[in-house]
Scaffold this motif. Structure first.
Motif, short mmCIF file in Angstrom:
data_model
loop_
_atom_site.label_atom_id
_atom_site.label_comp_id
_atom_site.label_asym_id
_atom_site.label_seq_id
_atom_site.Cartn_x
_atom_site.Cartn_y
_atom_site.Cartn_z
N ILE A 30 1.48 -4.26 3.77
CA ILE A 30 0.03 -4.37 3.55
C ILE A 30 -0.23 -5.36 2.43
CG2 ILE A 30 -2.07 -3.12 2.92
CD1 ILE A 30 -0.71 -0.58 4.00
N ILE A 32 -2.26 -7.00 -0.58
CA ILE A 32 -3.16 -6.42 -1.57
C ILE A 32 -3.79 -7.56 -2.35
CG2 ILE A 32 -3.31 -4.94 -3.61
CD1 ILE A 32 -0.86 -3.42 -2.45
N VAL A 63 -4.32 -4.49 8.39
CA VAL A 63 -4.97 -3.75 7.30
C VAL A 63 -4.71 -4.49 6.00
CG1 VAL A 63 -2.93 -2.26 7.10
CG2 VAL A 63 -5.11 -1.53 6.09
N VAL A 65 -5.85 -4.31 1.50
CA VAL A 65 -6.45 -3.57 0.38
C VAL A 65 -7.04 -4.57 -0.60
CG1 VAL A 65 -5.93 -2.15 -1.65
CG2 VAL A 65 -4.96 -1.54 0.58
N ARG A 67 -8.12 -4.38 -4.42
CA ARG A 67 -8.25 -3.66 -5.66
C ARG A 67 -9.55 -4.08 -6.36
NH1 ARG A 67 -4.68 0.14 -4.49
NH2 ARG A 67 -2.50 -0.56 -4.49
N GLN A 241 1.37 4.81 3.67
CA GLN A 241 0.15 5.08 2.93
C GLN A 241 0.04 4.13 1.75
OE1 GLN A 241 1.30 9.38 2.72
NE2 GLN A 241 -0.90 9.73 2.96
N SER A 242 -1.19 3.78 1.40
CA SER A 242 -1.44 2.94 0.24
C SER A 242 -2.31 3.72 -0.74
CB SER A 242 -2.15 1.65 0.64
OG SER A 242 -2.38 0.83 -0.48
N LEU A 244 -4.85 4.52 -3.61
CA LEU A 244 -6.01 3.75 -4.06
C LEU A 244 -6.56 4.33 -5.35
CD1 LEU A 244 -7.94 3.49 -0.64
CD2 LEU A 244 -6.43 1.77 -1.66
N ASP A 248 -11.56 0.84 -5.24
CA ASP A 248 -10.76 0.00 -4.34
C ASP A 248 -11.33 0.08 -2.92
OD1 ASP A 248 -9.11 -0.49 -6.47
OD2 ASP A 248 -7.41 0.69 -5.73
N LEU A 250 -10.32 -0.50 1.36
CA LEU A 250 -9.31 -0.63 2.41
C LEU A 250 -10.05 -1.05 3.67
CD1 LEU A 250 -6.23 0.27 3.23
CD2 LEU A 250 -7.40 2.27 4.18
N HIS A 258 -4.04 4.95 13.03
CA HIS A 258 -4.20 5.48 11.68
C HIS A 258 -4.65 6.93 11.74
CE1 HIS A 258 -8.30 4.36 12.81
NE2 HIS A 258 -8.72 5.21 11.89
#
Length: 373
Positions: A30, A32, A63, A65, A67, A241-242, A244, A248, A250, A258
């Protein structure tokens, strides 16, 4: 037809951090991004990173992310306070909300937060949705004139995981319904929506942030796969999993497999504001009053001796055949993920030989269920 070997083959090749020049980190496939860095980009660089996001959602992990999507946590906290207030008010009512892909009542679900926030606390709404970075993410997948909707999901300690799934549109169907759509439509449907989530609490892994299967949006037959027990087992073994932090974001392709994770923490109430951002192109060119048309033709339809195929064709031409949009407070997910459409109601009325007055009253009730307030 789908099969697991073909599905597994579609997950490769994998991309690396070098494939995402604007990303600052890379975890479990993923990419970021750092919100502060993105806010500092010039117009040319914004266009480049938007192309990078679109490629990620279509061909890459599916997907990403961001931040610090919100650089002012106070803005998120103010909206969180409104969400808790709305959830408290909702819980005073006897009817509890249904949910998609999770058992009823195991979490706090607040539908249509977009409208409820705007009419309850306009300033909090403006402070939250004036975020240019959020708009840039939406436009990267959908272009201008997109339409936002949002729902809050609050998962308490001990809250169970969801079933793995794909999302709206075709994710909200069964296998039989999916098969009615040509494969090219199934592929195209993922282009009509961008899924997103803003963390309204810190989400360590033990709190159950979203389980994700990177690259799974690539599989063309995926809408007919995700209920397969063999796939469910594969998902359980390979999903990532990420974690958060509050503020943040996603964002992922709705065809990405998912599921909300299990909250095994003892003290984290995991709250996310979930977005379905829709394309402007899913609308007819002309405004048509289908219910007026249905009522005008109803008696003649009753008197006609049409074959099943003829009736289906006529009912589709007369009706709003697709059951969404709807008011999920009044029309919650129950036995089916899809509510009743105008076409469904017309077919039922003709099958059961309702009077015109009975059908008219049923249409009014349908209007009430679909109205936002």
């Amino acid at each position: 037809m789908h099969n697991m070997k073909a599905f597994e083959a579609s997950l490769t090749p994998h991309l690396t951090l070098e494939d995402y020049p604007f990303a600052v980190d890379f975890s479990a496939h993923i990419p970021i991004y750092d919100g502060d860095q993105l806010r500092a980009l010039d117009a040319q660089s914004i266009a480049q990173v938007q192309a990078e996001w679109a490629h990620c959602w279509q061909h890459g992990a599916g997907v990403l992310v961001v931040r610090k999507l919100y650089d002012q946590v106070a803005v998120v906290d103010a909206v969180t306070e409104v969400f808790y207030q709305l959830l408290h008010e909702q819980n005073q009512k006897p009817q509890s909300s249904g949910d998609h892909f999770a058992a009823k009542g195991v979490n706090g679900r607040l539908w249509n937060c977009l409208e409820k926030l705007a009419v309850t606390h306009p300033q909090a709404f403006i402070d939250y949705y004036k975020n240019p970075l959020l708009a840039q993410l939406c436009e990267a997948w959908l272009g201008p004139d997109y339409q936002l909707t949002s729902q809050v999901n609050l998962v308490y300690p001990g809250g169970a995981a969801q079933q793995p799934h794909r999302d709206y549109h075709l994710g909200f169907t069964n296998d039989k319904e999916v098969a009615r759509y040509p494969l090219h439509v199934q592929i195209m449907s993922a282009m009509l929506t961008l899924q997103g989530a803003v963390a309204h609490s810190d989400m360590p892994v033990e709190s159950g942030p979203t389980l994700l299967l990177p690259y799974s949006q690539r599989y063309e037959y995926g809408y007919a796969l995700y209920r397969d027990p063999e796939f469910v087992d594969y998902f359980a073994q390979h999903a990532v999993q990420s974690p958060l932090q509050k503020g943040d974001g996603l964002f992922f392709n709705p065809a990405l497999m998912h599921a909300a994770g299990e909250n095994v923490s003892t003290d984290v109430q995991r709250m996310a504001n979930l977005f379905q951002i829709s394309s402007a192109f899913g609308k007819a060119m002309e405004s048509v009053d289908q219910q007026r048309m249905q009522l005008a033709c109803y008696d003649q339809l009753k008197a006609s001796h049409l074959s099943a195929e003829e009736l289906s064709a006529a009912a589709t031409a007369l009706s709003d055949s697709y059951p969404f949009s709807s008011n999920m407070d009044r029309d919650p997910p129950a036995a089916s993920l899809r509510p009743v459409s105008g076409r469904d109601l017309l077919i039922q009325a003709l099958s059961e030989q309702w009077s015109l007055e009975h059908f008219s009253n049923a249409l009014q009730a349908l209007n009430w269920r679909k109205a936002s307030h």
